[in-house]
Motif scaffolding. Structure first.
Motif, PDB file in Angstrom:
ATOM      1  N   VAL A  86       0.948  -1.172   0.031  1.00 42.61           N
ATOM      2  CA  VAL A  86       0.035   0.092   0.146  1.00 42.61           C
ATOM      3  C   VAL A  86       0.908   1.351  -0.041  1.00 42.61           C
ATOM      4  O   VAL A  86       0.353   2.220  -0.631  1.00 42.61           O
ATOM      5  N   GLY A  87       2.113   1.143   0.754  1.00 45.41           N
ATOM      6  CA  GLY A  87       2.985   2.445   0.570  1.00 45.41           C
ATOM      7  C   GLY A  87       3.585   2.612  -0.541  1.00 45.41           C
ATOM      8  O   GLY A  87       3.854   3.848  -0.828  1.00 45.41           O
ATOM      9  N   ALA A  88       3.485   1.885  -1.754  1.00 49.64           N
ATOM     10  CA  ALA A  88       3.855   2.083  -2.908  1.00 49.64           C
ATOM     11  C   ALA A  88       2.878   2.923  -3.718  1.00 49.64           C
ATOM     12  O   ALA A  88       3.156   3.344  -4.819  1.00 49.64           O
ATOM     13  N   ILE A  89       1.697   3.040  -3.086  1.00 52.40           N
ATOM     14  CA  ILE A  89       0.778   3.961  -3.972  1.00 52.40           C
ATOM     15  C   ILE A  89       0.886   5.296  -3.436  1.00 52.40           C
ATOM     16  O   ILE A  89       0.646   5.725  -2.146  1.00 52.40           O
ATOM     17  N   GLU A  90       1.049   6.250  -4.324  1.00 59.47           N
ATOM     18  CA  GLU A  90       1.543   7.589  -4.114  1.00 59.47           C
ATOM     19  C   GLU A  90       0.279   8.252  -3.389  1.00 59.47           C
ATOM     20  O   GLU A  90      -0.891   8.127  -3.773  1.00 59.47           O
TER      21      GLU A  90
END
Length: 95
Positions: A86-90
């Motif tokens: 989820v952290g990879a989603i800006e």
């Protein structure tokens, strides 16, 4: 406070999860994201086929959406893996 993307943060989180829960266990994620349908769908896709219960609620003015996800996971490593995905989603803030 440690950066959520740092290994130090995840190491500490793993220790806390091992100390506080018996595994497998339900885990509650909370995220805040701009009310962008595509970003919300990306979060949903990360938890597809996991049996997760996902609740979304828009802020009063509708600019932001909070996404709460309860899911049963096998171990703290799975918890951390989902945070990283989820952290990879800006623009997504993990609470």
């Amino acid at each position: 406070m440690a950066d959520k993307n740092s290994e130090e943060f995840y190491t500490r989180l793993k220790e806390q999860l091992l100390d506080s829960s018996s595994w497998p266990s339900n885990y509650l994620y909370k995220f805040i994201v701009l009310s962008d349908e595509e970003k919300i769908k990306q979060i949903h896709r990360i938890f597809d086929n996991t049996g997760a219960v996902i609740e979304s609620k828009k802020s009063k003015k509708g600019k932001y959406t909070s996404v709460s996800i309860t899911v049963n996971l096998e171990n703290p490593d799975q918890v951390i893996q989902k945070y990283k995905e989820v952290g990879a989603i800006e623009g997504v803030i993990s609470l």
